[in-house]
Design a protein around this motif. Structure first.
Motif, PDB file in Angstrom:
ATOM      1  N   ASP A  52       0.833  -1.213   0.000  1.00  0.00           N
ATOM      2  CA  ASP A  52       0.000   0.000   0.000  1.00  0.00           C
ATOM      3  C   ASP A  52       0.860   1.253   0.000  1.00  0.00           C
ATOM      4  N   GLU A  53       1.861   1.224   0.864  1.00  0.00           N
ATOM      5  CA  GLU A  53       2.733   2.384   0.994  1.00  0.00           C
ATOM      6  C   GLU A  53       3.399   2.715  -0.343  1.00  0.00           C
ATOM      7  N   HIS A  54       3.848   1.664  -1.033  1.00  0.00           N
ATOM      8  CA  HIS A  54       4.578   1.927  -2.276  1.00  0.00           C
ATOM      9  C   HIS A  54       3.668   2.215  -3.456  1.00  0.00           C
ATOM     10  N   LEU A  55       2.464   1.672  -3.398  1.00  0.00           N
ATOM     11  CA  LEU A  55       1.484   2.058  -4.426  1.00  0.00           C
ATOM     12  C   LEU A  55       1.223   3.554  -4.320  1.00  0.00           C
ATOM     13  N   GLN A  56       1.039   3.988  -3.080  1.00  0.00           N
ATOM     14  CA  GLN A  56       0.814   5.405  -2.797  1.00  0.00           C
ATOM     15  C   GLN A  56       2.006   6.218  -3.280  1.00  0.00           C
ATOM     16  N   LEU A  57       3.184   5.715  -2.968  1.00  0.00           N
ATOM     17  CA  LEU A  57       4.421   6.406  -3.298  1.00  0.00           C
ATOM     18  C   LEU A  57       4.525   6.702  -4.793  1.00  0.00           C
ATOM     19  N   VAL A  58       4.147   5.723  -5.611  1.00  0.00           N
ATOM     20  CA  VAL A  58       4.268   5.940  -7.059  1.00  0.00           C
ATOM     21  C   VAL A  58       2.947   6.422  -7.654  1.00  0.00           C
ATOM     22  N   GLY A  59       1.999   6.726  -6.778  1.00  0.00           N
ATOM     23  CA  GLY A  59       0.754   7.315  -7.249  1.00  0.00           C
ATOM     24  C   GLY A  59      -0.154   6.361  -7.999  1.00  0.00           C
ATOM     25  N   LEU A  60      -0.211   5.135  -7.543  1.00  0.00           N
ATOM     26  CA  LEU A  60      -1.062   4.167  -8.245  1.00  0.00           C
ATOM     27  C   LEU A  60      -2.084   3.532  -7.288  1.00  0.00           C
ATOM     28  N   ASN A  61      -2.535   4.286  -6.301  1.00  0.00           N
ATOM     29  CA  ASN A  61      -3.530   3.719  -5.392  1.00  0.00           C
ATOM     30  C   ASN A  61      -4.723   3.244  -6.211  1.00  0.00           C
ATOM     31  N   GLY A  62      -5.265   2.125  -5.797  1.00  0.00           N
ATOM     32  CA  GLY A  62      -6.452   1.631  -6.480  1.00  0.00           C
ATOM     33  C   GLY A  62      -6.138   0.695  -7.629  1.00  0.00           C
ATOM     34  N   PHE A  63      -4.870   0.564  -7.962  1.00  0.00           N
ATOM     35  CA  PHE A  63      -4.526  -0.329  -9.082  1.00  0.00           C
ATOM     36  C   PHE A  63      -3.991  -1.671  -8.601  1.00  0.00           C
ATOM     37  N   GLU A  64      -4.118  -1.908  -7.298  1.00  0.00           N
ATOM     38  CA  GLU A  64      -3.493  -3.075  -6.697  1.00  0.00           C
ATOM     39  C   GLU A  64      -3.851  -4.382  -7.401  1.00  0.00           C
ATOM     40  N   SER A  65      -5.121  -4.516  -7.802  1.00  0.00           N
ATOM     41  CA  SER A  65      -5.525  -5.817  -8.344  1.00  0.00           C
ATOM     42  C   SER A  65      -5.569  -5.827  -9.866  1.00  0.00           C
ATOM     43  N   ALA A  66      -5.025  -4.763 -10.484  1.00  0.00           N
ATOM     44  CA  ALA A  66      -4.968  -4.759 -11.953  1.00  0.00           C
ATOM     45  C   ALA A  66      -3.825  -5.669 -12.412  1.00  0.00           C
ATOM     46  N   TYR A  67      -3.918  -6.164 -13.640  1.00  0.00           N
ATOM     47  CA  TYR A  67      -2.817  -6.957 -14.209  1.00  0.00           C
ATOM     48  C   TYR A  67      -1.935  -6.046 -15.076  1.00  0.00           C
ATOM     49  N   PRO A  68      -0.656  -6.373 -15.186  1.00  0.00           N
ATOM     50  CA  PRO A  68       0.255  -5.521 -15.967  1.00  0.00           C
ATOM     51  C   PRO A  68      -0.249  -5.218 -17.378  1.00  0.00           C
ATOM     52  N   SER A  69      -0.965  -6.186 -17.986  1.00  0.00           N
ATOM     53  CA  SER A  69      -1.427  -5.958 -19.362  1.00  0.00           C
ATOM     54  C   SER A  69      -2.449  -4.833 -19.425  1.00  0.00           C
ATOM     55  N   GLN A  70      -2.974  -4.432 -18.251  1.00  0.00           N
ATOM     56  CA  GLN A  70      -3.973  -3.370 -18.250  1.00  0.00           C
ATOM     57  C   GLN A  70      -3.345  -1.989 -18.058  1.00  0.00           C
ATOM     58  N   LEU A  71      -2.030  -1.965 -17.846  1.00  0.00           N
ATOM     59  CA  LEU A  71      -1.376  -0.698 -17.543  1.00  0.00           C
ATOM     60  C   LEU A  71      -0.712  -0.091 -18.773  1.00  0.00           C
ATOM     61  N   SER A  72      -0.542   1.236 -18.743  1.00  0.00           N
ATOM     62  CA  SER A  72       0.236   1.876 -19.804  1.00  0.00           C
ATOM     63  C   SER A  72       1.719   1.704 -19.470  1.00  0.00           C
ATOM     64  N   GLY A  73       2.571   2.031 -20.433  1.00  0.00           N
ATOM     65  CA  GLY A  73       4.004   1.854 -20.232  1.00  0.00           C
ATOM     66  C   GLY A  73       4.532   2.613 -19.018  1.00  0.00           C
ATOM     67  N   GLY A  74       4.093   3.852 -18.869  1.00  0.00           N
ATOM     68  CA  GLY A  74       4.562   4.669 -17.756  1.00  0.00           C
ATOM     69  C   GLY A  74       4.117   4.097 -16.423  1.00  0.00           C
ATOM     70  N   MET A  75       2.843   3.633 -16.380  1.00  0.00           N
ATOM     71  CA  MET A  75       2.331   3.057 -15.144  1.00  0.00           C
ATOM     72  C   MET A  75       3.083   1.787 -14.786  1.00  0.00           C
ATOM     73  N   ALA A  76       3.321   0.957 -15.806  1.00  0.00           N
ATOM     74  CA  ALA A  76       4.019  -0.312 -15.559  1.00  0.00           C
ATOM     75  C   ALA A  76       5.407  -0.023 -14.988  1.00  0.00           C
ATOM     76  N   GLN A  77       6.065   1.005 -15.529  1.00  0.00           N
ATOM     77  CA  GLN A  77       7.401   1.320 -15.049  1.00  0.00           C
ATOM     78  C   GLN A  77       7.345   1.849 -13.615  1.00  0.00           C
ATOM     79  N   ARG A  78       6.262   2.537 -13.273  1.00  0.00           N
ATOM     80  CA  ARG A  78       6.114   3.000 -11.894  1.00  0.00           C
ATOM     81  C   ARG A  78       5.940   1.814 -10.950  1.00  0.00           C
ATOM     82  N   VAL A  79       5.200   0.808 -11.408  1.00  0.00           N
ATOM     83  CA  VAL A  79       5.047  -0.402 -10.586  1.00  0.00           C
ATOM     84  C   VAL A  79       6.408  -1.064 -10.399  1.00  0.00           C
ATOM     85  N   ALA A  80       7.196  -1.101 -11.492  1.00  0.00           N
ATOM     86  CA  ALA A  80       8.524  -1.715 -11.400  1.00  0.00           C
ATOM     87  C   ALA A  80       9.396  -0.964 -10.397  1.00  0.00           C
ATOM     88  N   ILE A  81       9.266   0.366 -10.385  1.00  0.00           N
ATOM     89  CA  ILE A  81      10.029   1.163  -9.414  1.00  0.00           C
ATOM     90  C   ILE A  81       9.547   0.849  -7.997  1.00  0.00           C
TER      91      ILE A  81
END
Lengths: 259, 263, 261
Positions: free
Chosen positions: A118-147
């Motif tokens: 939760d803390e890191h989702l918040q950190l990269v500004g992706l709250n609420g995307f916890e249960s999404a799959y990578p294929s549903q993300l844009s390139g920038g979002m996916a890279q934020r998850v990787a970070i």
């Protein structure tokens, strides 16, 4: 985290690969110290060995001459004190965003894991995307998850291998700001390999310029201007010109030289 | 847009019914016009009646259960060993060198050619049937598992190293999920062949099962029984496939690109 | 480096034959000992002997010839009809909609399930044997041809229409070459299926000639050496046929300069 942790030292490091029976020198006598809490970029044309250098720091490459020291100790393999963000986000497509962030947190209890995710989702500004799959993300979002995945392990050093290389120009500029914000927030050492000179100047305290065949450090340029940096300022432009000159791309050279 | 699509699908489905109706019609017609003997070609309605009678007498359930039990045990035996050996072969070059050529060589023999040999060694009892079904289940499982696991990209191996994964966790979190599409293909092929081999084993010699129903029908020259068996074989195979397909969708949710992609 | 290569090659070969040799040795040892299995299990040497005897008689070669003929007939019928049917379904959505559901429904019945019915309908003849072999080839070839045609990239169709390709020219110059790799996969699979079902046909639909018949005969006479020799024959023949077809298929693909990707 104590302040002097996260120092990385490379001493007299050389590495060569064996290709078709002959040895090809990739890195030649590299000496550099990455200070704790600094942001350093390594720039150079492709084939200069910058990614190999990063992989050595990560511990994925183990056969070389010289030393690679993490907080004074020889690096012998990958470790969770060094996080990595690859150019391809390398999220596992069968895990959700949350599970991907928790990828390296196996030893923790469920509750702690959830907290960190939760803390890191918040950190990269992706709250609420916890249960999404990578294929549903844009390139920038996916890279934020990787970070977020890399930071969730609380590394002392974050290694970035052309982390924004696959993004479009606008997303890229936005992500550069994000990276800066995260660096200021987390206060850890970040070492980034990139071939984008502007990106390097925008983010770094130091820009390491490498040249190829064999890979050597050509020059190290300090960037001390205040943050956030203005890409259009004359200081910024001057540093850029200085770096480009190292690649024989400076303005005073005729264009033909570039080739 | 959605409604149009829906209508189109309905029309497509109606088109698909044409051939079966024509076949059934021609069949019923040729029988009612005495174009051929009822002993050879029974009318579809008689077939339906036979099926109902079988169901009422309890023979249907009994024989279906007998076949299902065999398919399940044989599939589990062969499929599991194929899965395990496939993983080991993909992860260890040494094991691959040792087992790979032998398995490839044995695979050249059509499975049904083993049947006489199995019967000579194991007799024609339940265990021989399990064994025979297991052979059928084994090959697709071992090959697809092997292919899936050896196709795990290097970048995921690296990731597991960076995050210091232990062997077991690496297997369950990275290797098996990544190879899952291929493994599931293996399961489907494997179960399909298991079903075929159960029927084959039962045709060869058995006192229960859907295949037995058919042999028995043949020996008493009751073609309706043979055809009832045929329908059962097809329907059960189809149902197993549908169940697997549903399971596959559940397991591979992550592969589906979602419609409303975020920019 | 060369020496290292040959060393690696030797290692590979050794690895490949280690297990078979160990198993055969074990087998020979078991049959030498006083185990109860001896009664059933012939020694590898005995099997080899049987093999040599079999091949020294023209009989066995005749059995093989009959089997090969059977498979080739069934396979040819199955592939010609399969390619034609797959093309039709691939080219016309209407044909697909009319026939595909029926085709897929029928396909649910495992090949072996048809045996009792076709025996009742046709008797223990050559016709049902060839028929069931051709059906075995028909399914995968139809499916792969259909998939190949449907997966021809739209860019090719655009290119073709820009250049005025229509009708047979479009099929012959664009559609068939582009779907060739897929059709070839179908043919290879179809051949393997034919060969596999040949055994079913020869074991279940009794006949005087064929390798499968020989295996079955071995079982009746409780001659395990004969059964094993038959199994080996079938395996080797099947493998050689697969290799041959793969070679032909590759040659055709290369000739057409179609990439398998």
């Amino acid at each position: 985290m104590s302040n002097n942790k996260g120092t990385l030292e490379i001493r007299n490091l050389s590495k060569s690969f064996i290709v078709d029976n002959s040895s090809l020198q990739i890195l030649n006598n590299i000496n550099i110290t990455f200070k704790s809490g600094s942001f350093v970029s390594i720039v150079g044309s492709s084939g200069c060995g910058k990614t190999t250098l990063l992989r050595i720091m990560l511990g994925l490459e183990n056969h070389y001459d010289g030393e690679a020291l993490m907080d004074g100790k020889q690096i012998v393999g990958p470790g969770t004190n060094r996080g990595i963000v690859f150019q391809d986000h390398r999220l596992l497509p069968w895990l959700t965003v949350g599970e991907n962030i928790a990828f390296g947190l196996d030893k923790l209890k469920k509750k702690e894991k959830k907290l960190l995710v939760d803390e890191h989702l918040q950190l990269v500004g992706l709250n609420g995307f916890e249960s999404a799959y990578p294929s549903q993300l844009s390139g920038g979002m996916a890279q934020r998850v990787a970070i977020a995945r890399a930071l969730a392990n609380k590394p002392e050093i974050l290694l970035l291998d052309e982390p924004l290389g696959a993004l479009d120009a606008l997303t890229r500029m936005y992500m550069q700001k994000e990276l800066e914000r995260l660096w200021l927030l987390e206060k850890i050492t970040m070492i980034m390999v990139t071939h984008d000179v502007e990106e390097a100047i925008y983010l770094s305290d130091k820009v390491v310029i490498m040249s190829s065949r064999p890979g050597i450090i050509k020059k190290i340029i300090d960037v001390s201007s205040s943050r956030p940096r203005d890409r259009a300022s004359s200081e910024f432009m001057q540093i850029k010109a200085e770096i480009l000159e190292e690649f024989h791309l400076g303005t005073e050279y005729p264009f033909a030289y570039a080739i | 847009m959605k409604i149009v699509l829906h209508r189109l699908q309905l029309k497509d489905k109606l088109l698909g019914v044409i051939v079966p109706i024509l076949v059934l019609g021609a069949w019923q017609y040729s029988v009612s016009q005495k174009l051929c003997s009822e002993l050879i070609l029974i009318p579809p309605l008689t077939l339906l009646k036979t099926l109902v009678e079988l169901a009422q007498s309890g023979d249907l359930t009994l024989n279906i259960l007998a076949s299902l039990k065999r398919v399940l045990i044989g599939f589990l035996l062969g499929g599991t060993s194929g899965f395990v050996i496939g993983i080991f072969m993909a992860l260890s070059p040494l094991l691959n060198r040792i087992f790979g050529p032998l398995i490839k060589a044995l695979q050249q023999v059509p499975e049904f050619a083993w049947m006489p040999l199995i019967i000579m060694f194991l007799g024609i009892d339940e265990f021989a049937k399990f064994f025979f079904v297991a052979i059928g289940a084994f090959y697709p499982m071992v090959f697809n598992t092997y292919q899936g696991v050896s196709g795990v990209p290097e970048k995921y191996h690296e990731l597991a190293r960076v995050f210091e994964f232990k062997r077991f966790r690496y297997l369950t979190k990275v290797i098996i999920p990544c190879a899952l599409p291929s493994i599931i293909t293996g399961i489907r092929l494997s179960l399909g062949l298991s079903w075929m081999f159960v029927v084959g084993a039962e045709l060869f010699g058995s006192d229960s099962g859907v295949g037995y129903l058919m042999t028995w029908g043949r020996s008493v020259f009751q073609i309706d029984l043979v055809m009832a068996g045929l329908v059962l074989v097809g329907v059960i195979g189809f149902v197993m496939n549908v169940i697997l397909e549903i399971g596959e969708k559940q397991f591979l949710l992550w592969r589906e690109p979602v419609n409303g992609r975020h920019a | 480096m060369k020496m290292f290569d040959s060393y690696k090659k030797t290692k590979k070969i050794l690895g490949a034959i280690a297990l078979p040799i160990a198993l055969i040795t074990l087998w020979q040892l078991i049959t030498l000992g006083e185990f109860s299995a001896t009664r059933f299990l012939p020694s590898p040497y005995k099997v080899l002997q049987t093999f040599v005897t079999l091949f020294s008689k023209p009989d066995y070669v005749h059995h093989i010839a009959v089997s090969l003929q059977r498979v080739m007939a069934g396979f040819l019928i199955g592939s010609v009809t399969g390619i034609a049917f797959g093309l039709l379904m691939g080219l016309s959505k209407t044909v697909e909609k009319i026939f595909a559901p029926f085709f897929h429904a029928i396909r649910q019945v495992p090949m072996i399930g048809w045996i009792p019915l076709i025996i009742m309908l046709f008797g223990m003849n050559e016709l049902p044997r060839v028929l069931i072999i051709s059906v075995a080839a028909f399914y995968p070839i139809t499916l792969n041809t259909f998939a190949g045609v449907r997966n021809v990239p739209n860019e090719y169709f655009e290119l073709a229409s820009v250049n005025g390709y229509k009708g047979l020219k479009l099929i012959g110059k664009i559609i068939i070459p582009a779907s060739l790799p897929s059709i070839n996969t179908g043919i290879t699979t179809g051949l393997a299926m034919s060969w596999s079902i040949l055994m079913v046909a020869e074991i279940f639909i009794q006949t005087a000639f064929g390798v499968g018949t020989q295996i079955q005969r071995g079982r009746d006479r409780f001659d395990i050496a004969l059964v094993i020799a038959g199994i080996i024959t079938v395996g080797v023949l099947g493998y050689s046929m697969t290799l041959l077809v793969q070679k032909i298929v590759k040659a055709v693909e290369r000739g057409r300069a179609v990439s398998t990707d």
